[in-house]
Scaffold this motif. Structure first.
Motif, mmCIF file in Angstrom:
data_model
loop_
_atom_site.group_PDB
_atom_site.id
_atom_site.type_symbol
_atom_site.label_atom_id
_atom_site.label_comp_id
_atom_site.label_asym_id
_atom_site.label_seq_id
_atom_site.Cartn_x
_atom_site.Cartn_y
_atom_site.Cartn_z
ATOM 1 N N ASP A 162 6.245 18.361 7.761
ATOM 2 C CA ASP A 162 7.202 18.965 8.625
ATOM 3 C C ASP A 162 8.437 19.382 7.843
ATOM 4 O O ASP A 162 8.918 20.613 8.067
ATOM 5 C CB ASP A 162 7.493 18.122 9.668
ATOM 6 C CG ASP A 162 6.349 17.720 10.611
ATOM 7 O OD1 ASP A 162 5.180 18.309 10.502
ATOM 8 O OD2 ASP A 162 6.466 16.832 11.398
ATOM 9 N N SER A 163 9.238 18.813 6.983
ATOM 10 C CA SER A 163 10.166 18.890 6.438
ATOM 11 C C SER A 163 9.828 20.237 5.319
ATOM 12 O O SER A 163 10.830 21.145 5.175
ATOM 13 C CB SER A 163 11.117 17.841 5.832
ATOM 14 O OG SER A 163 10.318 17.558 4.393
ATOM 15 N N LEU A 164 8.859 20.151 4.805
ATOM 16 C CA LEU A 164 8.489 21.089 3.767
ATOM 17 C C LEU A 164 8.183 22.491 4.172
ATOM 18 O O LEU A 164 8.359 23.610 3.393
ATOM 19 C CB LEU A 164 7.418 20.608 2.862
ATOM 20 C CG LEU A 164 7.531 19.510 1.669
ATOM 21 C CD1 LEU A 164 6.542 19.071 1.018
ATOM 22 C CD2 LEU A 164 8.783 19.583 0.983
ATOM 23 N N GLN A 165 7.841 22.557 5.580
ATOM 24 C CA GLN A 165 7.369 23.918 6.241
ATOM 25 C C GLN A 165 8.583 24.463 6.775
ATOM 26 O O GLN A 165 8.772 25.796 7.087
ATOM 27 C CB GLN A 165 6.421 23.786 7.186
ATOM 28 C CG GLN A 165 5.148 23.194 6.531
ATOM 29 C CD GLN A 165 4.528 24.261 5.921
ATOM 30 O OE1 GLN A 165 4.868 25.413 5.833
ATOM 31 N NE2 GLN A 165 3.556 23.831 5.247
ATOM 32 N N LEU A 166 9.931 23.721 6.556
ATOM 33 C CA LEU A 166 11.217 24.476 6.981
ATOM 34 C C LEU A 166 11.654 25.576 6.219
ATOM 35 O O LEU A 166 11.285 25.542 5.123
ATOM 36 C CB LEU A 166 12.308 23.552 7.115
ATOM 37 C CG LEU A 166 12.116 22.491 8.049
ATOM 38 C CD1 LEU A 166 13.288 21.249 8.154
ATOM 39 C CD2 LEU A 166 12.053 22.861 9.475
ATOM 40 N N ARG A 167 11.879 26.786 6.787
ATOM 41 C CA ARG A 167 12.236 27.843 5.789
ATOM 42 C C ARG A 167 13.746 27.659 5.266
ATOM 43 O O ARG A 167 14.721 27.600 5.914
ATOM 44 C CB ARG A 167 12.264 29.243 6.819
ATOM 45 C CG ARG A 167 10.917 29.406 7.301
ATOM 46 C CD ARG A 167 10.767 31.064 7.645
ATOM 47 N NE ARG A 167 9.169 31.039 8.005
ATOM 48 C CZ ARG A 167 8.466 31.550 6.872
ATOM 49 N NH1 ARG A 167 8.744 31.755 5.560
ATOM 50 N NH2 ARG A 167 7.068 31.764 7.173
ATOM 51 N N THR A 168 13.742 27.579 4.006
ATOM 52 C CA THR A 168 14.940 27.338 3.237
ATOM 53 C C THR A 168 15.154 28.364 2.115
ATOM 54 O O THR A 168 14.337 29.205 2.008
ATOM 55 C CB THR A 168 15.130 26.005 2.641
ATOM 56 O OG1 THR A 168 13.899 25.761 1.810
ATOM 57 C CG2 THR A 168 14.946 24.911 3.829
ATOM 58 N N GLY A 169 16.314 28.361 1.450
ATOM 59 C CA GLY A 169 16.197 29.267 0.240
ATOM 60 C C GLY A 169 16.525 30.564 0.687
ATOM 61 O O GLY A 169 16.602 31.022 1.637
ATOM 62 N N GLY A 170 15.653 31.371 -0.063
ATOM 63 C CA GLY A 170 15.557 32.850 0.066
ATOM 64 C C GLY A 170 14.890 33.223 1.511
ATOM 65 O O GLY A 170 14.779 34.283 1.774
ATOM 66 N N CYS A 171 14.185 32.198 2.302
ATOM 67 C CA CYS A 171 13.390 32.353 3.390
ATOM 68 C C CYS A 171 14.304 32.224 4.697
ATOM 69 O O CYS A 171 13.769 32.599 5.597
ATOM 70 C CB CYS A 171 12.032 31.589 3.453
ATOM 71 S SG CYS A 171 10.868 32.189 2.222
ATOM 72 N N SER A 172 15.592 31.535 4.380
ATOM 73 C CA SER A 172 16.358 31.355 5.667
ATOM 74 C C SER A 172 16.763 32.545 6.373
ATOM 75 O O SER A 172 17.141 33.414 5.852
ATOM 76 C CB SER A 172 17.771 30.455 5.119
ATOM 77 O OG SER A 172 17.126 29.628 4.411
ATOM 78 N N GLY A 173 16.495 32.399 7.831
ATOM 79 C CA GLY A 173 16.801 33.654 8.599
ATOM 80 C C GLY A 173 15.968 34.734 8.561
ATOM 81 O O GLY A 173 16.361 35.757 8.877
ATOM 82 N N CYS A 174 14.779 34.771 7.946
ATOM 83 C CA CYS A 174 13.897 35.817 7.685
ATOM 84 C C CYS A 174 13.433 36.486 8.873
ATOM 85 O O CYS A 174 13.137 35.838 9.879
ATOM 86 C CB CYS A 174 12.784 35.607 6.702
ATOM 87 S SG CYS A 174 11.701 36.939 6.586
ATOM 88 N N THR A 175 13.887 37.829 9.084
ATOM 89 C CA THR A 175 13.340 38.612 10.268
ATOM 90 C C THR A 175 12.139 38.646 10.548
ATOM 91 O O THR A 175 11.272 39.131 11.569
ATOM 92 C CB THR A 175 14.193 39.730 10.593
ATOM 93 O OG1 THR A 175 13.718 40.714 9.386
ATOM 94 C CG2 THR A 175 15.766 39.815 10.712
ATOM 95 N N LEU A 176 11.135 38.503 9.418
ATOM 96 C CA LEU A 176 9.525 38.587 9.483
ATOM 97 C C LEU A 176 8.908 37.265 9.499
ATOM 98 O O LEU A 176 7.438 37.395 9.335
ATOM 99 C CB LEU A 176 9.371 39.522 8.125
ATOM 100 C CG LEU A 176 9.782 40.913 8.133
ATOM 101 C CD1 LEU A 176 9.158 41.711 6.794
ATOM 102 C CD2 LEU A 176 9.304 41.800 9.372
ATOM 103 N N SER A 177 9.608 36.244 9.704
ATOM 104 C CA SER A 177 9.023 34.949 9.701
ATOM 105 C C SER A 177 7.708 34.694 10.677
ATOM 106 O O SER A 177 6.908 34.010 10.352
ATOM 107 C CB SER A 177 10.019 33.749 10.070
ATOM 108 O OG SER A 177 10.364 33.958 11.263
ATOM 109 N N GLY A 178 7.851 35.549 11.703
ATOM 110 C CA GLY A 178 6.676 35.024 12.775
ATOM 111 C C GLY A 178 5.512 35.882 12.206
ATOM 112 O O GLY A 178 4.216 35.546 12.632
#
Length: 368
Positions: free
Chosen positions: A324-340
């Motif tokens: 669960d922790s490894l799937q969290l969006r961190t680094g360059g993926c934080s707040g990405c508007t295309l995450s969905g």
């Protein structure tokens, strides 16, 4: 050797036959009947009849201890696991995601210990991979032991050893559930070039012929690179000629250390569109073990790891939270508007980022 295995599988119960793809679902009450049956009793009539219908087996009047292995339930409830018995390989493929392929791993007693942990985790389906697993000296013994423990074993291989009599004899005694064989070309030129091993294509073809003649359950994974992209139809025809199902893979990844040296083998014009990533069961119902018996959620997300030799099942109990922790969006993926609609899991995206790969290889932002 047992004819059938009765086992919990996730939230259900199944009866399977080693080396065969067809299985039977049974209810919890019938599983408990088998679990508590005296070893010297006769198999229940309903099971003998089902085995006759499913596999053509005549188990009438057979004793339980001569025909059936019943797997005990596990509070962990894993369904699948994979194990790199060794990273060593007889090929030096220019695209290999393993990077450094040192020939090293557990001593035999620790291999046995690890296989017991895999069994006790609840895992029923078990893949042995590498490197090239069939060149490991302890592979025949480890493979046979896994089968005897009641694991439904599959193998990921380059096929170079499949024509060897010792391997054919082993698989005749203990038929694998599946052998997934990678295909690197339809000609000696492309195949030997991609594997950087002269004569590799000839050994691969001999392995296909021996496996076809023995009726082994092969599936061919066609690996497309810049070198062999023009041979995709020919590689598919090769699979059809031997009567084996196949699947085409066109995406190259960084090494497991986040190295970019393999990315240059990508056939850019053949990358297939991927569907949005909706999560996976890594760490929850599946886990991976490296040659040292260190367990991680999968082959990609390898950090943190837990030592199956010293921590056993207690280490596996921590994998769900890690996943669960490894799937969290961190680094360059934080707040990405295309995450969905992102098509790359977070651990794999992290490897691409560490490799400083172009965005268009793993991220939709690269195509904008």
């Amino acid at each position: 050797m047992h004819e059938l295995i009765a086992s919990p599988f996730l939230t259900e119960h199944v009866v399977v036959r080693p080396g065969r793809r067809q299985g039977l679902k049974i209810g919890a009450a019938r599983y408990r009947e088998l679990l508590t049956a005296p070893a010297d009793s006769t198999l229940p009539g309903w099971l003998a009849q089902a085995a006759s219908s499913a596999w053509g087996l005549d188990l009438a009047d057979r004793r339980v201890d001569g025909a059936l292995l019943v797997r005990a339930p596990s509070d962990l409830g894993y369904g699948r696991a994979s194990w790199e018995i060794n990273k060593g390989c007889d090929y030096d493929c220019e695209h290999c995601y393993l990077g450094q392929k040192n020939f090293e791993g557990l001593a035999w007693d620790d291999k046995v210990r690890m296989l017991h942990v895999v069994r006790d985790s609840g895992a029923l389906w078990f893949q042995i991979t590498g490197g090239e697993p069939l060149i490991d000296r302890s592979f025949p013994a480890a493979y046979a032991y896994a089968c005897e423990l009641g694991l439904m074993v599959s193998i990921a291989s380059n096929g170079s050893q499949l024509s060897k009599p010792r391997i054919q004899e082993l698989f005749a005694r203990h038929r694998p559930y599946l052998i997934a064989v990678s295909v690197y070309g339809a000609t000696a030129d492309s195949y030997d070039g991609m594997t950087r091993n002269r004569g590799a294509f000839d050994r691969f073809v001999k392995g296909l012929e021996a496996s076809r003649d023995a009726g082994l359950p092969l599936k061919l994974n066609i690996v497309v690179s810049e070198r062999n992209a023009g041979e995709i139809p020919a590689m598919q025809a090769l699979a059809d000629r031997y009567g084996f199902p196949h699947h085409v893979f066109t995406t190259m990844s960084p090494t497991i250390e986040g190295g970019a040296e393999r990315m240059g083998t990508q056939a850019a014009d053949y990358v297939m569109p991927r569907t949005p990533f909706r999560g996976c069961n890594a760490g929850h119902t599946f886990f991976h073990a490296d040659p040292w018996g260190k367990a991680s959620i999968c082959k990609v997300g390898r950090d943190p790891q837990f030592d199956l030799i010293t921590q056993g099942l207690d280490g596996l109990r921590q994998l769900g939270d890690v996943a669960d922790s490894l799937q969290l969006r961190t680094g360059g993926c934080s707040g990405c508007t295309l995450s969905g609609t992102c098509f790359t899991c977070r651990p794999l995206a992290k490897l691409y980022q560490e490799a400083k790969a172009p965005l268009n290889t793993y991220c939709q932002h690269g195509g904008r």
